[in-house]
Design a protein around this motif. Structure first.
Motif, PDB file in Angstrom:
ATOM      1  N   ARG A  41       7.750  -1.574   3.563  1.00 53.61           N
ATOM      2  CA  ARG A  41       6.153  -1.183   3.613  1.00 53.61           C
ATOM      3  C   ARG A  41       5.814  -0.239   2.497  1.00 53.61           C
ATOM      4  O   ARG A  41       4.599  -0.295   2.204  1.00 53.61           O
ATOM      5  CB  ARG A  41       6.029  -0.924   5.166  1.00 53.61           C
ATOM      6  CG  ARG A  41       5.842  -2.205   5.914  1.00 53.61           C
ATOM      7  CD  ARG A  41       5.428  -1.608   7.624  1.00 53.61           C
ATOM      8  NE  ARG A  41       4.074  -1.358   7.596  1.00 53.61           N
ATOM      9  CZ  ARG A  41       3.510  -0.332   8.223  1.00 53.61           C
ATOM     10  NH1 ARG A  41       4.533   0.410   8.984  1.00 53.61           N
ATOM     11  NH2 ARG A  41       2.242  -0.160   8.232  1.00 53.61           N
ATOM     12  N   THR A  42       6.808   0.824   2.409  1.00 55.61           N
ATOM     13  CA  THR A  42       6.187   1.930   1.509  1.00 55.61           C
ATOM     14  C   THR A  42       7.007   2.101   0.373  1.00 55.61           C
ATOM     15  O   THR A  42       6.440   2.739  -0.595  1.00 55.61           O
ATOM     16  CB  THR A  42       6.741   3.040   2.489  1.00 55.61           C
ATOM     17  OG1 THR A  42       7.921   3.177   2.634  1.00 55.61           O
ATOM     18  CG2 THR A  42       5.883   3.158   4.062  1.00 55.61           C
ATOM     19  N   ASN A  52       4.306   7.352  -4.039  1.00 55.27           N
ATOM     20  CA  ASN A  52       4.054   7.287  -2.618  1.00 55.27           C
ATOM     21  C   ASN A  52       5.065   8.223  -1.710  1.00 55.27           C
ATOM     22  O   ASN A  52       6.271   8.323  -1.680  1.00 55.27           O
ATOM     23  CB  ASN A  52       4.532   5.996  -1.987  1.00 55.27           C
ATOM     24  CG  ASN A  52       3.553   5.612  -0.589  1.00 55.27           C
ATOM     25  OD1 ASN A  52       2.788   6.138  -0.392  1.00 55.27           O
ATOM     26  ND2 ASN A  52       4.343   4.479  -0.100  1.00 55.27           N
ATOM     27  N   SER A  74      -0.953  -7.699  -0.103  1.00 58.89           N
ATOM     28  CA  SER A  74      -1.016  -6.350   0.848  1.00 58.89           C
ATOM     29  C   SER A  74      -0.713  -5.251  -0.306  1.00 58.89           C
ATOM     30  O   SER A  74      -0.062  -5.533  -1.335  1.00 58.89           O
ATOM     31  CB  SER A  74      -0.116  -6.461   1.932  1.00 58.89           C
ATOM     32  OG  SER A  74       1.380  -6.811   1.534  1.00 58.89           O
ATOM     33  N   ARG A  75      -0.828  -4.145   0.063  1.00 58.20           N
ATOM     34  CA  ARG A  75      -0.428  -2.776  -0.613  1.00 58.20           C
ATOM     35  C   ARG A  75       0.619  -2.191   0.190  1.00 58.20           C
ATOM     36  O   ARG A  75       0.902  -2.290   1.392  1.00 58.20           O
ATOM     37  CB  ARG A  75      -1.461  -2.105  -0.994  1.00 58.20           C
ATOM     38  CG  ARG A  75      -2.384  -1.530   0.125  1.00 58.20           C
ATOM     39  CD  ARG A  75      -3.592  -1.012  -0.222  1.00 58.20           C
ATOM     40  NE  ARG A  75      -4.726  -0.829   0.718  1.00 58.20           N
ATOM     41  CZ  ARG A  75      -6.019  -0.602   0.582  1.00 58.20           C
ATOM     42  NH1 ARG A  75      -6.387  -0.646  -0.601  1.00 58.20           N
ATOM     43  NH2 ARG A  75      -6.574  -0.599   1.751  1.00 58.20           N
ATOM     44  N   TYR A  97       2.299   0.651   2.230  1.00 61.30           N
ATOM     45  CA  TYR A  97       1.748   1.517   3.278  1.00 61.30           C
ATOM     46  C   TYR A  97       1.609   3.052   2.859  1.00 61.30           C
ATOM     47  O   TYR A  97       2.926   3.482   2.314  1.00 61.30           O
ATOM     48  CB  TYR A  97       2.404   1.358   4.696  1.00 61.30           C
ATOM     49  CG  TYR A  97       1.857   2.259   5.629  1.00 61.30           C
ATOM     50  CD1 TYR A  97       0.676   2.048   6.381  1.00 61.30           C
ATOM     51  CD2 TYR A  97       2.696   3.307   6.291  1.00 61.30           C
ATOM     52  CE1 TYR A  97       0.096   2.852   7.399  1.00 61.30           C
ATOM     53  CE2 TYR A  97       2.121   4.374   7.145  1.00 61.30           C
ATOM     54  CZ  TYR A  97       0.866   3.905   7.706  1.00 61.30           C
ATOM     55  OH  TYR A  97       0.633   4.869   8.935  1.00 61.30           O
ATOM     56  N   THR A  98       0.639   3.818   3.100  1.00 64.59           N
ATOM     57  CA  THR A  98       0.972   5.154   3.056  1.00 64.59           C
ATOM     58  C   THR A  98       0.251   5.840   4.209  1.00 64.59           C
ATOM     59  O   THR A  98      -0.903   5.631   4.906  1.00 64.59           O
ATOM     60  CB  THR A  98      -0.108   5.706   1.808  1.00 64.59           C
ATOM     61  OG1 THR A  98       0.453   5.238   0.555  1.00 64.59           O
ATOM     62  CG2 THR A  98      -0.060   7.101   1.791  1.00 64.59           C
ATOM     63  N   ARG A  99       0.900   6.848   4.815  1.00 66.39           N
ATOM     64  CA  ARG A  99       0.576   7.443   6.185  1.00 66.39           C
ATOM     65  C   ARG A  99      -0.826   8.154   5.877  1.00 66.39           C
ATOM     66  O   ARG A  99      -1.366   8.337   4.941  1.00 66.39           O
ATOM     67  CB  ARG A  99       1.653   8.604   6.388  1.00 66.39           C
ATOM     68  CG  ARG A  99       2.853   8.082   6.927  1.00 66.39           C
ATOM     69  CD  ARG A  99       4.110   9.014   7.092  1.00 66.39           C
ATOM     70  NE  ARG A  99       3.384  10.413   7.526  1.00 66.39           N
ATOM     71  CZ  ARG A  99       4.405  11.225   8.070  1.00 66.39           C
ATOM     72  NH1 ARG A  99       5.731  11.188   8.053  1.00 66.39           N
ATOM     73  NH2 ARG A  99       3.907  12.459   8.721  1.00 66.39           N
TER      74      ARG A  99
END
Length: 426
Positions: A138-139, A166, A309-310, A312-314
């Motif tokens: 995801r990241t 990221n 989708s891209r 994930y960034t917190r």
């Protein structure tokens, strides 16, 4: 209400796109912004009169080396760290870091395979061995759960890498390291200007390493830096590749005695690069904000398309972008192979490429026992890494306002997605 309106607009756009012929089939490309303008929007690095004037003044005055300590002072202040050392590149800062932590031969360092060679290849110089960890799909960053599973008694350090800008979960990684007595070295080569919880990446671990190479976010053509939490680490790392500096250490330093030789290598940054980096640093945060705004203006709309989708960034992180930005294509949800979608997008004029990146464990160096204290454990499978390389595509970032081009990119994606069933059958 906003979601309903957005869905309506997306549906209307898709309806229009469905009536257009793909460029692959002889239709007009969706992207019409001239190539010269696109090249200007994506041009990097960007140097202006300030950088040119600084270099000319240095050459005319012949006062070369004063720029290096000034850059280090600027870095300390910008990152909020007690010690900083400019390097000839990030590779030399990592090599110095591996020397500085002074681990017993045979120690293992956890690092992702999804990284550039400098994160792990130099370890053999000090009798150290990489233990390859997966990335979270995801990241695209260090998978702490995989690290927990692979932890063994030989592991003495972790080397998270902030992939494509990221931020890794440094709060959790540092807590894990404290729990097990591990040293943290951050490879922040791709992430100058990123932060987590307001704290810059590179400043979380015992050591952080940065790159100023020409493609990087703080470009000095070549260059790098290391930042250090303690005087001990700073002096040991600095002594390794800077023969002239131990003489300036305090009298009680155990490394002062190595003045004149260091440990043999010479890792000093070129003064002209230091001058460029100093002039780039004050501009960096504002430019990172502009780039982020452009990326979001594009991807906020693209991720509404099926299967896109891209990373994930917190919410408590500020990410940056190195060389481009990634999207993921779920071929099942999209109903078409990534390869065909990329080809169709390229025909429409979109500068898109498969997002595959290095997997260190596949290189020969790690499979030859003669280089290592003990054999590197070559993982049979790193599913997160495999998934990212299988599903990712890479788009450019824009360093100026690019509203017209962004609109055309959106149109190109909508046009291709409207015909993706036909593409899948072709």
């Amino acid at each position: 209400m906003e979601q309903t309106r957005r869905s309506f607009l997306a549906g209307a756009a898709a309806g229009l796109a469905a009536r257009e012929t793909l460029a692959l089939d002889g239709g007009a490309p969706a992207v019409t912004v001239p190539a010269e303008r696109q090249a200007e929007l994506t041009r990097w690095p960007r140097y202006g009169e300030e950088e040119k004037r600084a270099l000319v003044e240095m050459l005319d005055s012949q006062r070369f080396y004063q720029e290096i300590p000034l850059l280090e002072e600027d870095l300390r202040r910008h990152l909020g760290v007690p010690y900083a050392k400019a390097h000839m590149n990030c590779t030399s800062s990592l090599i110095s870091a591996f020397f500085a932590i002074d681990l017993p031969r045979g120690s293992e360092l956890m690092a992702p395979s999804y990284t550039a060679w400098a994160t792990t290849a130099p370890l053999h110089l000090f009798g150290l061995v990489p233990l390859f960890v997966d990335i979270n799909p995801r990241t695209m960053t260090f998978d702490l759960e995989d690290a927990r599973r692979k932890l063994n008694g030989r592991v003495k350090a972790v080397v998270p890498m902030h992939s494509f800008g990221n931020p890794c979960d440094m709060d959790e990684i540092c807590a894990f390291a404290r729990e097990h007595g591990l040293v943290v070295i951050e490879d922040a080569a791709q992430a100058q200007g990123a932060s987590l919880q307001g704290k810059p990446v590179g400043a979380w671990g015992e050591i952080g390493c940065f790159s100023f190479q020409t493609s990087k976010i703080l470009p000095a053509i070549e260059g790098g830096a290391g930042v250090y939490r303690t005087r001990e680490l700073y002096e040991r790392a600095t002594m390794f590749g800077n023969y002239e500096l131990p003489a300036s250490f305090p009298e009680d330093s155990p490394y002062r005695t190595y003045a004149g030789t260091g440990m043999g290598p010479k890792f000093r940054i070129h003064p002209l690069a230091a001058a460029i980096a100093r002039r780039q640093l004050p501009k960096m945060d504002k430019l990172n904000e502009l780039v982020d705004r452009q990326v979001r203006a594009l991807t906020d709309r693209l991720v509404e398309l099926p299967g896109l989708s891209r990373p994930y960034t917190r919410p408590d992180a500020r990410r940056v972008y190195w060389t481009g930005h990634m999207l993921f294509i779920d071929e099942t949800k999209a109903g078409c192979a990534k390869e065909k979608l990329v080809k169709a997008l390229q025909a429409e004029g979109v500068r898109v490429a498969p997002g595959r990146y290095d997997e260190q464990h596949r290189y020969r160096l790690y499979s030859e026992a003669k280089w290592w204290h003990h054999p590197v454990q070559i993982p049979e499978d790193l599913p997160g890494t495999t998934e990212v390389n299988r599903t990712s595509i890479k788009l450019p970032v824009f360093y100026e306002e690019a509203g017209e081009l962004i609109e055309q990119y959106v149109k190109a994606f909508e046009k291709v997605w409207a015909r993706r069933a036909e593409l899948a059958r072709s």
